[in-house]
Design an enzyme around this catalytic site. Structure first.
Site, PDB file in Angstrom:
ATOM      1  N   ASN A  70       0.836  -1.199   0.000  1.00 23.45           N
ATOM      2  CA  ASN A  70       0.000   0.000   0.000  1.00 23.45           C
ATOM      3  C   ASN A  70       0.868   1.245   0.000  1.00 23.45           C
ATOM      4  O   ASN A  70       1.956   1.274   0.574  1.00 23.45           O
ATOM      5  CB  ASN A  70      -0.985  -0.005   1.186  1.00 23.45           C
ATOM      6  CG  ASN A  70      -0.422   0.650   2.431  1.00 23.45           C
ATOM      7  OD1 ASN A  70      -0.400   1.877   2.550  1.00 23.45           O
ATOM      8  ND2 ASN A  70       0.064  -0.169   3.359  1.00 23.45           N
ATOM      9  N   ASN A 128       2.843   6.671  15.731  1.00 18.83           N
ATOM     10  CA  ASN A 128       3.392   6.144  14.485  1.00 18.83           C
ATOM     11  C   ASN A 128       4.656   6.949  14.191  1.00 18.83           C
ATOM     12  O   ASN A 128       4.572   8.101  13.780  1.00 18.83           O
ATOM     13  CB  ASN A 128       2.346   6.290  13.374  1.00 18.83           C
ATOM     14  CG  ASN A 128       2.857   5.825  12.040  1.00 18.83           C
ATOM     15  OD1 ASN A 128       4.016   5.418  11.912  1.00 18.83           O
ATOM     16  ND2 ASN A 128       2.005   5.887  11.035  1.00 18.83           N
ATOM     17  N   CYS A 131       7.581   8.208  10.208  1.00 22.18           N
ATOM     18  CA  CYS A 131       7.297   9.419   9.441  1.00 22.18           C
ATOM     19  C   CYS A 131       8.528  10.324   9.487  1.00 22.18           C
ATOM     20  O   CYS A 131       9.260  10.339  10.481  1.00 22.18           O
ATOM     21  CB  CYS A 131       6.071  10.135  10.017  1.00 22.18           C
ATOM     22  SG  CYS A 131       6.062  10.177  11.791  1.00 22.18           S
ATOM     23  N   ASN A 193       5.295  -2.273  11.612  1.00 20.69           N
ATOM     24  CA  ASN A 193       4.671  -1.537  10.534  1.00 20.69           C
ATOM     25  C   ASN A 193       5.043  -2.253   9.218  1.00 20.69           C
ATOM     26  O   ASN A 193       5.740  -3.265   9.247  1.00 20.69           O
ATOM     27  CB  ASN A 193       5.165  -0.080  10.541  1.00 20.69           C
ATOM     28  CG  ASN A 193       4.096   0.873  10.044  1.00 20.69           C
ATOM     29  OD1 ASN A 193       3.398   0.572   9.070  1.00 20.69           O
ATOM     30  ND2 ASN A 193       3.949   2.003  10.696  1.00 20.69           N
ATOM     31  N   GLY A 245       0.703  -9.874   9.332  1.00 18.68           N
ATOM     32  CA  GLY A 245       0.227 -11.080   8.652  1.00 18.68           C
ATOM     33  C   GLY A 245      -0.712 -11.954   9.444  1.00 18.68           C
ATOM     34  O   GLY A 245      -0.965 -13.097   9.041  1.00 18.68           O
ATOM     35  N   GLY A 266      -4.335  -6.629  10.691  1.00 24.01           N
ATOM     36  CA  GLY A 266      -4.377  -5.573   9.678  1.00 24.01           C
ATOM     37  C   GLY A 266      -5.040  -5.991   8.387  1.00 24.01           C
ATOM     38  O   GLY A 266      -6.279  -6.030   8.277  1.00 24.01           O
ATOM     39  N   THR A 267      -4.210  -6.362   7.411  1.00 28.66           N
ATOM     40  CA  THR A 267      -4.656  -6.661   6.044  1.00 28.66           C
ATOM     41  C   THR A 267      -5.850  -7.614   5.986  1.00 28.66           C
ATOM     42  O   THR A 267      -6.713  -7.496   5.119  1.00 28.66           O
ATOM     43  CB  THR A 267      -3.455  -7.253   5.266  1.00 28.66           C
ATOM     44  OG1 THR A 267      -2.405  -6.280   5.309  1.00 28.66           O
ATOM     45  CG2 THR A 267      -3.785  -7.564   3.832  1.00 28.66           C
TER      46      THR A 267
HETATM   47  C1  FMN Z   1      -3.885  -0.026   3.667  1.00 30.44           C
HETATM   48  C2  FMN Z   1      -3.016   0.079   4.897  1.00 30.44           C
HETATM   49  C3  FMN Z   1      -2.951   1.292   5.569  1.00 30.44           C
HETATM   50  C4  FMN Z   1      -2.145   1.419   6.706  1.00 30.44           C
HETATM   51  N1  FMN Z   1      -2.121   2.608   7.374  1.00 30.44           N
HETATM   52  C5  FMN Z   1      -1.390   2.708   8.517  1.00 30.44           C
HETATM   53  C6  FMN Z   1      -1.421   3.897   9.280  1.00 30.44           C
HETATM   54  O1  FMN Z   1      -2.121   4.863   8.978  1.00 30.44           O
HETATM   55  N2  FMN Z   1      -0.664   3.938  10.412  1.00 30.44           N
HETATM   56  C7  FMN Z   1       0.102   2.881  10.826  1.00 30.44           C
HETATM   57  O2  FMN Z   1       0.759   2.976  11.867  1.00 30.44           O
HETATM   58  N3  FMN Z   1       0.118   1.729  10.133  1.00 30.44           N
HETATM   59  C8  FMN Z   1      -0.605   1.613   8.993  1.00 30.44           C
HETATM   60  N4  FMN Z   1      -0.606   0.434   8.302  1.00 30.44           N
HETATM   61  C9  FMN Z   1       0.213  -0.694   8.794  1.00 30.44           C
HETATM   62  C10 FMN Z   1      -0.617  -1.674   9.610  1.00 30.44           C
HETATM   63  O3  FMN Z   1      -1.164  -1.041  10.752  1.00 30.44           O
HETATM   64  C11 FMN Z   1       0.243  -2.876  10.042  1.00 30.44           C
HETATM   65  O4  FMN Z   1       1.328  -2.420  10.808  1.00 30.44           O
HETATM   66  C12 FMN Z   1       0.788  -3.671   8.858  1.00 30.44           C
HETATM   67  O5  FMN Z   1      -0.136  -3.703   7.800  1.00 30.44           O
HETATM   68  C13 FMN Z   1       1.163  -5.107   9.253  1.00 30.44           C
HETATM   69  O6  FMN Z   1       0.050  -5.839   9.675  1.00 30.44           O
HETATM   70  P1  FMN Z   1      -0.809  -6.813   8.684  1.00 30.44           P
HETATM   71  O7  FMN Z   1       0.184  -7.654   7.934  1.00 30.44           O
HETATM   72  O8  FMN Z   1      -1.709  -7.581   9.582  1.00 30.44           O
HETATM   73  O9  FMN Z   1      -1.546  -5.920   7.748  1.00 30.44           O
HETATM   74  C14 FMN Z   1      -1.397   0.290   7.157  1.00 30.44           C
HETATM   75  C15 FMN Z   1      -1.478  -0.920   6.470  1.00 30.44           C
HETATM   76  C16 FMN Z   1      -2.275  -1.038   5.351  1.00 30.44           C
HETATM   77  C17 FMN Z   1      -2.344  -2.377   4.653  1.00 30.44           C
END
Ligand code: FMN
Length: 316
Positions: A70, A128, A131, A193, A245, A266-267
């Site tokens: 993303n 977060n 940044c 992240n 994941g 998350g995803t």
């Molecule tokens: C579409 C999308 C948007 C995300 N936006 C943020 C965000 O605004 N702030 C943040 O700290 N992490 C953000 N993340 C990261 C997720 O919070 C997470 O750390 C990461 O996707 C790993 O977890 P997952 O594999 O279960 O998705 C985002 C992830 C995705 C896929």
């Protein structure tokens, strides 16, 4: 048998260890039509900045094997709009509200903390730190132990609620950043992240996201995330919230065994919007089936325990 799935982050008790990951659950309310949000241990919002932010050019998402990339660009409505218009609705649910925030300077973070303090309605702040720090040449706060320490130390002078610092897996020794965050007074850590990534459209020889690069998430990152959670959980003594994941109850158990106090999903919310609700029920059933009555019985129980090495290839 009485089952206690509760966990503590700072002085805040969550009824269970399951919460959505920032950016994959909107501001929470978007998921209210699907199930009762009160079932969740906590809700974590999309990361919010001082001013609203428009985000990156499309396409913002590219599907890859075992996950997605993303490049949303942290689009958000701004902290003041969230606190005024959305938080009162979110507070109707019996769950902990974790607000994810980001800024481009320490001052911007402090402005956000200030308005959060004034509302008095947020339970925990997730920082977060993936940044860029505009005052220090655009280097990410979260890749430099000194920037991480200075930011959190300053925030802790003002924040009236617990601070959970979300760590990046990119361009740093994550355990070193974790230690800096703990030393500065962070009440908890969350990780990981997304992993910096690139996907290419070979017919156009062009990146598949508008921004060019993006953040990789989903099941393909789970083994990397697990190793980092194990590493960090064995480096600090504050609670670690693991993610990366997670798509099933077994994945959650793995993260708890690796040392996580709680987890974020998350995803998988994009694939199954009901996933967090299902996982709360499945985890409860797992505890009943295995006669486990507290998460403590599983936490950090990996055996044998891989040695923690600072650098270098640990597998070959
Ligand atoms: C579409 C999308 C948007 C995300 N936006 C943020 C965000 O605004 N702030 C943040 O700290 N992490 C953000 N993340 C990261 C997720 O919070 C997470 O750390 C990461 O996707 C790993 O977890 P997952 O594999 O279960 O998705 C985002 C992830 C995705 C896929």
């Amino acid at each position: 048998m009485a089952i206690d799935l509760s966990v503590k982050i700072g002085n805040v008790t969550l009824k269970n260890p399951i919460m959505p990951a920032s950016g994959t659950f909107g501001y929470g309310l978007e998921f209210a039509p699907f199930y009762n949000l009160s079932e969740l241990g906590a809700i974590v919002t999309k990361s919010l900045s001082w001013q609203p932010k428009a985000g990156s050019l499309p396409p913002r998402i590219a599907e890859v094997e075992g996950g997605m990339i993303n490049a949303i660009g942290l689009e958000n409505v701004g902290i003041q709009h969230f606190l005024k218009e959305l938080l009162p609705e979110l507070k109707k649910y019996d769950t902990v509200v974790i607000v994810s925030i980001f800024g481009s300077s320490i001052e911007e973070f402090l402005n956000i903390i200030d308005v959060i303090n004034t509302t008095g309605q947020v339970d925990i702040i997730e920082l977060n730190i993936s940044c860029p720090n505009v005052r220090k040449g655009g280097i990410l706060f979260g890749t430099n132990p000194r920037f991480t320490y200075d930011l959190i130390k300053e925030i802790k002078k003002y924040a009236t609620i617990p601070i959970m610092t979300k760590l990046t897996p990119n361009d740093c020794n994550i355990a070193e950043i974790a230690k800096a965050a703990e030393d500065a007074g962070s009440d908890a850590l969350s990780l990981i992240n997304t992993l910096l990534a690139l996907s290419i459209d070979i017919s156009k020889k062009k990146p598949r996201t508008g921004f060019g690069f993006g953040g990789l998430s989903g099941p393909c990152i789970k083994p990397v995330a697990l190793r980092m959670v194990y590493y960090v959980a064995n480096t600090v003594s504050i609670p670690v919230v693991g993610m990366g994941g997670i798509s099933s109850m077994n994945d959650i158990i793995e993260f708890i065994i690796a040392g996580a106090t709680a987890v974020q999903v998350g995803t998988q919310n994009f694939i199954d919007p009901l996933i967090c609700s299902k996982l709360v029920k499945q985890l409860t059933q797992y505890f009943i089936d295995h006669s486990i009555n507290s998460l403590e019985q599983l936490r950090n129980s990996l055996s044998p325990r891989p040695t923690l090495l600072k650098t270098g290839n640990q597998s070959e």
